[in-house]
Design a protein around this motif. Structure first.
Motif, PDB file in Angstrom:
ATOM      1  N   SER A 189      -4.090  20.288 -30.636  1.00  0.00           N
ATOM      2  CA  SER A 189      -4.055  21.540 -31.392  1.00  0.00           C
ATOM      3  C   SER A 189      -3.520  21.333 -32.812  1.00  0.00           C
TER       4      SER A 189
ATOM      5  N   GLU B 132      -5.597  32.066 -29.699  1.00  0.00           N
ATOM      6  CA  GLU B 132      -6.739  31.181 -29.865  1.00  0.00           C
ATOM      7  C   GLU B 132      -8.010  31.742 -29.222  1.00  0.00           C
ATOM      8  N   GLU B 133      -7.852  32.479 -28.137  1.00  0.00           N
ATOM      9  CA  GLU B 133      -9.019  33.064 -27.471  1.00  0.00           C
ATOM     10  C   GLU B 133      -9.783  33.972 -28.425  1.00  0.00           C
TER      11      GLU B 133
ATOM     12  N   SER C 123       1.703  33.214 -34.633  1.00  0.00           N
ATOM     13  CA  SER C 123       0.968  32.453 -35.635  1.00  0.00           C
ATOM     14  C   SER C 123       1.850  31.275 -36.025  1.00  0.00           C
TER      15      SER C 123
ATOM     16  N   THR D 250      -1.080  29.989 -32.106  1.00  0.00           N
ATOM     17  CA  THR D 250      -2.402  30.044 -32.722  1.00  0.00           C
ATOM     18  C   THR D 250      -2.219  29.837 -34.222  1.00  0.00           C
TER      19      THR D 250
ATOM     20  N   TYR E   5       2.015  35.968 -28.320  1.00  0.00           N
ATOM     21  CA  TYR E   5       1.352  34.939 -29.126  1.00  0.00           C
ATOM     22  C   TYR E   5       1.978  34.929 -30.510  1.00  0.00           C
TER      23      TYR E   5
ATOM     24  N   ARG F 259      -9.476  34.095 -31.794  1.00  0.00           N
ATOM     25  CA  ARG F 259      -9.892  33.368 -33.001  1.00  0.00           C
ATOM     26  C   ARG F 259     -11.192  32.612 -32.743  1.00  0.00           C
ATOM     27  N   LYS F 260     -11.235  31.899 -31.635  1.00  0.00           N
ATOM     28  CA  LYS F 260     -12.424  31.103 -31.312  1.00  0.00           C
ATOM     29  C   LYS F 260     -13.617  31.984 -30.947  1.00  0.00           C
TER      30      LYS F 260
END
Length: 414
Positions: free
Chosen positions: A115, A202-203, A292, A362, A290, A205-206
């Protein structure tokens, strides 16, 4: 013969010394002008203890001039041996132009999780061109005295956050120190700071990158809806309030909370503020949190370096436990991205890095791939997020503007 031997020996010694001096002179390119003393007084001497023959020069350029100046030096062949790397597209562009070495398999790289490397890899993940150095974490700082005087606790949920803001407002102080004049804080600290709890890090964002989600989906619109509720809790005239004004407002004890990046810890320490930190509140109790935890800077090797052997020695040291400890504790608020266990000394910095233990990490939502087209999403987010905070744009309108702008140029999977 004796004189000849001495002359010959002296000549060899001189040649070796000259060779060592040449081979051991490294120049580090960077935009971190604030870190010059740290590199010269702490980091470089620490490296030289185990590498006494290597001479190093830390040569920073002002952040606003770094990208263009570095490009010019690389093009002209006068750039340094080691290049401090911006995350994602800026460095990827340098790699594509053969201005950065491929680092896969190099000593020290094994100490970083996958990551951490994403910010300095090709889109397919096959080539890594910079070693990760540090990240910054986004959250909130709070004034301990104000919270104690009003019998408040750091909020854990969005509802708690609003209750705290209301209590501070009733007490006659500014609940949240935040201005929109400079715009970038609205996006890089607020939107991408509180947002991961809504789009699941990340879920989410991706999902945008893959095209499985759109900004007009509820989990993204909800972030702007939350931001739209903040106006009553900001200082009078906040639309003309700069980042420096915000820092002064919180440092002076006139505001109870400030959405902030970990890089601000050092500043508030210098101002003598007694403050703590809490992570972005979750939507409801029991939700996974979560944060940043944004990849901020890495370091790479100039392919045209005449001192690659020493450059790679230095790179290996950057991947070591010693560097991770020194950098994290001396550049307060910048956290090593390595797998090493680090004893963080600053209490606020320690609390922030400890969020990694319970919250998913993330990076800023648009940092990878999504900034490449026109209209530029980074610029658009600055405009849109400040407009929402100013009450000049509705949350759904903000979502539609960002999605429409992305749809003009980005067709995932094609």
């Amino acid at each position: 013969m004796k004189n000849i031997r001495l002359t010959h020996g002296a000549l060899i010694a001189a040649m070796l010394a000259a060779g060592a001096a040449h081979a051991g002179t490294l120049t580090i390119e960077s935009w971190r002008v604030d870190d010059k003393a740290l590199w010269e007084d702490v980091l470089i001497p620490a490296f030289q203890k185990s590498n006494p023959g290597v001479q190093i020069k830390f040569s920073p350029t002002a952040p606003t001039e770094y990208d263009s100046a570095l490009q010019a030096r690389l093009t002209g062949g006068s750039a340094g041996d080691l290049i401090t790397c911006r995350p994602f597209d800026k460095s990827l562009d340098l790699y594509k132009k053969n201005y950065l070495e491929k680092l896969d398999g190099k000593a020290g790289m094994q100490n970083f999780p996958a990551s951490a490397k994403v910010a300095w890899q090709t889109d397919d993940g096959k080539d890594t061109f910079c070693m990760p150095m540090a990240s910054v974490i986004h959250g909130f700082f709070y004034n301990k005295k104000i919270f104690k005087d009003l019998n408040l606790q750091p909020p854990k949920t969005v509802a708690d956050f609003q209750k705290v803001a209301e209590a501070v407002k009733k007490a006659g102080k500014t609940p949240i120190a935040l201005g929109t004049a400079d715009q970038w804080e609205s996006s890089q600290i607020v939107f991408t700071g509180i947002g991961p709890n809504y789009w699941k890090g990340e879920e989410g964002r991706k999902a945008l990158i893959s095209g499985k989600a759109k900004f007009t989906d509820p989990q993204y619109v909800a972030v702007w809806e939350e931001m739209a509720k903040w106006a009553p809790y900001l200082a009078k005239g906040y639309s003309s309030q700069t980042y420096g004004d915000t820092q002064n407002l919180f440092a002076s004890g006139r505001a109870a909370m400030v959405p902030a990046g970990s890089w601000d810890i050092g500043y508030y320490n210098q101002q003598g503020v007694d403050f703590g930190a809490f992570p972005p509140p979750v939507q409801k109790a029991g939700d996974k949190c979560y944060i940043s935890d944004h990849t901020d800077l890495g370091i790479g090797v100039n392919p045209k370096s005449k001192n690659k052997g020493d450059a790679y020695k230095f790179l290996q040291w950057v991947g070591s436990q010693e560097f991770a400890d020194l950098y994290t504790n001396k550049v307060t608020g910048f956290f090593s991205l390595s797998n090493h266990l680090i004893a963080v000394k600053d209490p606020v910095a320690k609390s922030m890095i400890d969020w990694r233990k319970t919250c998913g990490s993330t990076i800023r939502l648009n940092a990878q791939i999504l900034n490449r087209g026109e209209p530029n999403m980074e610029t658009e987010l600055w405009t849109v997020n400040s407009a929402v905070l100013n009450g000049k744009m509705a949350p759904k309108a903000a979502a539609e503007r960002i999605q429409n702008g992305l749809s003009k140029w980005y067709k995932p999977g094609k």
